[in-house]
Enzyme design. Structure first.
Site, PDB file in Angstrom:
ATOM      1  N   HIS A 125       0.883  -1.170   0.000  1.00  0.00           N
ATOM      2  CA  HIS A 125       0.000   0.000   0.000  1.00  0.00           C
ATOM      3  C   HIS A 125       0.917   1.214   0.000  1.00  0.00           C
ATOM      4  O   HIS A 125       1.755   1.363   0.888  1.00  0.00           O
ATOM      5  CB  HIS A 125      -0.904  -0.010   1.230  1.00  0.00           C
ATOM      6  CG  HIS A 125      -1.816  -1.205   1.294  1.00  0.00           C
ATOM      7  ND1 HIS A 125      -3.173  -1.112   1.119  1.00  0.00           N
ATOM      8  CD2 HIS A 125      -1.553  -2.519   1.481  1.00  0.00           C
ATOM      9  CE1 HIS A 125      -3.714  -2.322   1.219  1.00  0.00           C
ATOM     10  NE2 HIS A 125      -2.747  -3.196   1.445  1.00  0.00           N
TER      11      HIS A 125
ATOM     12  N   ASN B 138      -5.411   1.648  -4.153  1.00  0.00           N
ATOM     13  CA  ASN B 138      -6.277   2.280  -3.141  1.00  0.00           C
ATOM     14  C   ASN B 138      -5.654   3.543  -2.557  1.00  0.00           C
ATOM     15  O   ASN B 138      -5.646   3.752  -1.352  1.00  0.00           O
ATOM     16  CB  ASN B 138      -6.617   1.293  -2.026  1.00  0.00           C
ATOM     17  CG  ASN B 138      -5.388   0.768  -1.306  1.00  0.00           C
ATOM     18  OD1 ASN B 138      -4.272   0.903  -1.810  1.00  0.00           O
ATOM     19  ND2 ASN B 138      -5.569   0.184  -0.153  1.00  0.00           N
TER      20      ASN B 138
ATOM     21  N   HIS C 226      -8.731  -9.908  -4.796  1.00  0.00           N
ATOM     22  CA  HIS C 226      -8.803 -10.184  -3.364  1.00  0.00           C
ATOM     23  C   HIS C 226      -9.918 -11.199  -3.188  1.00  0.00           C
ATOM     24  O   HIS C 226     -11.094 -10.870  -3.333  1.00  0.00           O
ATOM     25  CB  HIS C 226      -9.118  -8.874  -2.635  1.00  0.00           C
ATOM     26  CG  HIS C 226      -9.316  -9.012  -1.160  1.00  0.00           C
ATOM     27  ND1 HIS C 226      -8.266  -8.971  -0.279  1.00  0.00           N
ATOM     28  CD2 HIS C 226     -10.434  -9.183  -0.414  1.00  0.00           C
ATOM     29  CE1 HIS C 226      -8.742  -9.105   0.965  1.00  0.00           C
ATOM     30  NE2 HIS C 226     -10.045  -9.237   0.899  1.00  0.00           N
TER      31      HIS C 226
ATOM     32  N   ASP D 297       2.193  -7.364   1.430  1.00  0.00           N
ATOM     33  CA  ASP D 297       0.962  -6.643   1.771  1.00  0.00           C
ATOM     34  C   ASP D 297       1.256  -5.526   2.771  1.00  0.00           C
ATOM     35  O   ASP D 297       0.463  -5.239   3.668  1.00  0.00           O
ATOM     36  CB  ASP D 297      -0.119  -7.581   2.313  1.00  0.00           C
ATOM     37  CG  ASP D 297      -1.497  -6.919   2.324  1.00  0.00           C
ATOM     38  OD1 ASP D 297      -1.743  -6.079   1.433  1.00  0.00           O
ATOM     39  OD2 ASP D 297      -2.314  -7.224   3.201  1.00  0.00           O
TER      40      ASP D 297
END
Lengths: 429, 321
Positions: free
Chosen positions: A66, A98, A183, A309
């Site tokens: 992220h 995102n 996902h 992640d």
């Protein structure tokens, strides 16, 4: 004359070619100029790094982070992310869409590429959103995003849950030979869930969703992949049922792949005890049985990639009642150390393990990275395979320190990381 | 002209290209040539169909096709009536059959029917005692469009056999694409279809066509580039993400056209979305574009269809009389 760096006396590891031998590696300017057992003396004028038998491998590719930037710079910036990644031997990261604004427009991909060049650390790549604003309703401009540099398409933490929409995403992406990442969690079953259904969630009184939500979504997707012929990658595999689905799909010859994160092979749901919000992840931690089957999936090759992640969360989003805390953990910095547990326990050979963080993600994403090749950019990780140490949250380079592994003893430490011939991390004593 | 004058079609209806033989297609095209010449000459009108009643029944709006059929009927001397029945949202089937029976009771000789539902024209043909021409049914067939396209190609290039024809656009929802694929394959052309996978229907390769997902690749060395209209409702993110992305990869412009043969011809059934599927610069190039000719051929082809189908009727009514 460009600058020359010579790695002397290194254990050269290249999963792509199967190379595992002691020798030297010469970097000229940005490129790998030569390497192998025959290189035992440093050329004159080269800066010499005596590796003392440490492992020298292609830099790791962390295909799921992220980014924080743009939009959540208080949690992570490209600068701190790059420092954290470099400390973990990672030379390229791939960011989820995102961000704020989300990566559903070619302009955002171009912005990130420019910011990556400015930060001048690890290489920064990005996924485009699979649907506009990741709302699961309208296709994104896959062709234009891909031309701008997006390496795959995903709605990040949201599954594209509507079957007809997912079918169109897969079909449309297949026209551009684009990879679709999903996902895999059936949202209808996991709405509001912060843990996996079972004794622990029951005793803790936490809203929980069944582990089968993962295999259900995956199975549906695999049918759609068969229908559309798209290239598909399931992210963050955390259950044994999903591992079986993947193994079956690969036997049937489907062009599918999958990744998992260290949390899913190194932790189980007992980490939720005491409501430790750093163990609040998405998907949630699973049972010990599932953890073991994820390890088996890594061994068998049903799971192709280990990705961190990495997701920085600040105090504001983690110091909350468990169910109100944001999911996510930092991890790019500790990914290699935790993965090496599998090697040290004798579960996965070293080259196979490294392949899951180098050549495998490179091949999936179509990146010319992750291998030792003459004339290619010198993206390298130098690490001591055996050095024992403890993961120390306070010592992490990332802006946020939310690791569920704080205090965990591990074996292995990155000594230096090089990107394009530049030493971007040097932790040698 | 004796052969042309003596021949007719096996079926009393023209419902699609599907059941036409190569010789029937050639007959229709040859007769159309005759009407092209006639339309270009001073005397555009005959009284061949004098006393015949043709009803254009358009359940779906159309300017081009309806006008073309109307003109064709009038030039042949028939009485032509246009009706546009309201398509009721409920009980469509019942309305359709009621309409068919009403029309039948009017003793029309020929109905030209367009309907938004696939198969609806055939349903009407089964219920009436006159000839029926399919003016386009749903995503099924639009036979006169394929015939006029073939005529336009044949007149310019001299043949259909062996040509490479690239059809690009919303293949999944297009009756024009289906009729053209059938006709061109029947006549020995090599056909390619080009669209994003979301606009390509399943098993389309069973038509014997080759599928491409990139216009620049799909038109490589093509003799004919046929662009289809992209309907606005397909552009709201469900089949394709945006007009700009569509034009970037599937819009015909000079750069992509450069991959086709140097003398490749451009076709479009109209109405065009300039800047979506086709660049104006290309559409208006009189040396490359057959688009205006397609409209002209439309009238001639429809005259040939009406002529041939009413020949069957003459025999029948003659017997009965």
């Amino acid at each position: 004359m460009s600058e020359r760096t010579f790695f002397a006396n290194a254990r050269l590891l290249d999963p792509a070619s199967g190379l595992d031998e002691t020798g030297g590696l010469l970097v000229e300017g940005r490129m790998i100029a030569d390497f192998g057992a025959h290189l035992d003396t440093a050329p004159e004028d080269a800066e010499v790094i005596d590796c003392d038998g440490f492992c020298l491998s292609p830099g790791l590719i962390d295909m799921r982070v992220h980014l924080g930037e743009p939009g959540a710079e208080h949690k992570e910036t490209l600068t701190t992310l790059s420092q954290a990644a470099a400390k973990g031997g990672v030379t390229a990261v791939v960011g989820l869409p995102n961000t704020d604004p989300p990566i559903d427009d070619a302009a955002v991909v171009e912005f990130l590429a420019r910011r990556g060049r400015e930060v001048h650390g690890v290489k920064v790549f990005a996924y485009g959103a699979a649907t506009k604003a990741m709302e699961g309703k309208r296709l994104t401009e896959v062709g234009l995003l891909k031309q701008a540099g997006a390496v795959g398409f995903t709605d990040g933490l949201h599954a594209v849950s509507d079957a007809i929409m997912m079918r169109r995403v897969l079909a449309y992406a297949s026209g551009f030979d684009a990879l679709v990442l999903q996902h895999v969690e059936e949202p209808a079953l996991t709405q509001g869930a912060v843990a996996t259904e079972g004794e622990i969630a029951t005793r803790l009184g936490l809203p929980a969703g069944p582990a089968i939500a993962e295999a259900m979504m995956l199975e549906r997707d695999l049918r759609l992949v068969e229908l559309t012929g798209a290239r598909y990658h399931a992210t963050q595999i955390s259950t044994g049922a999903a591992v079986s689905e993947l193994a079956g799909a690969k036997r049937r010859g489907l062009d599918v792949s999958a990744d998992t994160a260290p949390a899913y092979f190194a932790l189980n749901e007992t980490s939720l005890m005491d409501y430790r919000t750093f163990a609040r992840l998405s998907p949630p931690l699973r049972s010990e049985q599932d953890r073991r089957e994820v390890v088996q999936g890594l061994i068998s090759g049903a799971i192709d990639v280990i990705a961190s992640d990495h997701w920085g969360q600040d105090q504001e989003t983690k110091r909350l009642p468990f169910a109100q805390a944001e999911p996510g953990a930092v991890g790019t910095e500790t990914m290699l150390q935790l993965a090496l547990e599998l090697y040290h326990r004798g579960e996965i050979p070293l080259l196979d393990l490294l392949a899951k963080m180098t050549i495998n993600p490179a091949n999936l994403l179509g990146l010319e990275l992750g291998a030792l090749v003459l004339g290619r950019p010198a993206d390298l990780a130098l690490f001591d395979l055996d050095r024992p140490c403890r993961i120390d949250a306070d010592n992490l380079a990332s802006k946020s320190k939310n690791t569920p592994f704080d205090g965990r003893p591990v074996q292995g430490m990155v000594m230096a990381t090089m990107v394009d011939g530049r030493m971007i991390y040097d932790g040698r004593d | 002209m004796t052969f042309l004058e003596a021949s007719s079609l096996a079926s009393p209806h023209l419902l699609g290209i599907e059941n036409l033989t190569p010789s029937e297609i050639n007959l229709l095209l040859d007769l159309s040539e005759h009407y092209v010449d006639m339309n270009r000459s001073g005397s555009k009108k005959t009284d061949l169909l004098r006393g015949r009643t043709i009803i254009n029944v358009f359940f779906e709006s159309s300017t081009r096709t309806r006008t073309s059929f109307e003109l064709a009927g009038k030039r042949l001397g028939a009485d032509v009536i246009n009706i546009s029945p309201e398509v009721s949202a409920v009980r469509k089937g019942e309305t359709l059959l009621d309409t068919a029976l009403t029309l039948n009771a009017m003793h029309a000789d020929l109905l030209v029917v367009r309907h938004p539902e696939s198969g609806a024209v055939q349903l009407i043909a089964e219920k009436v005692s006159c000839s029926v021409v399919n003016g386009g049914d749903g995503a099924h067939e639009h036979p006169t469009q394929a015939l006029l396209d073939a005529l336009a190609i044949r007149r310019r290039v001299g043949r259909l056999h062996g040509l490479v024809v690239a059809i690009s656009g919303d293949i999944a929802h297009s009756r024009v694409a289906r009729s053209n694929m059938l006709l061109l394959k029947t006549m020995g052309a090599d056909v390619r279809v080009i669209a994003p996978p979301t606009l390509i229907p399943a098993d389309i390769d069973r038509y014997g066509v080759e599928v491409f997902h990139d216009l620049a690749e799909g038109v490589r060395d093509a003799d004919i580039v046929m662009m289809l209209r992209l309907q606005q409702e397909r552009m709201r993110g469900s089949f394709i993400p945006s007009t700009s992305e569509y034009f970037h990869f599937f819009g015909l412009d000079r750069a992509k056209l450069a991959n086709a043969k140097p003398d490749a011809l451009i076709m479009h059934p109209g109405p065009m979305n300039r800047g979506v599927e086709i660049d104006s610069d290309v559409a208006d190039d009189i040396n490359r574009s057959l688009i205006q000719e397609q409209v002209e051929m439309g009238v001639a082809v429809r005259m040939a269809c009406l002529d041939l189908l009413t020949r069957n009727l003459s025999n029948n009514s003659g017997d009965e009389a």
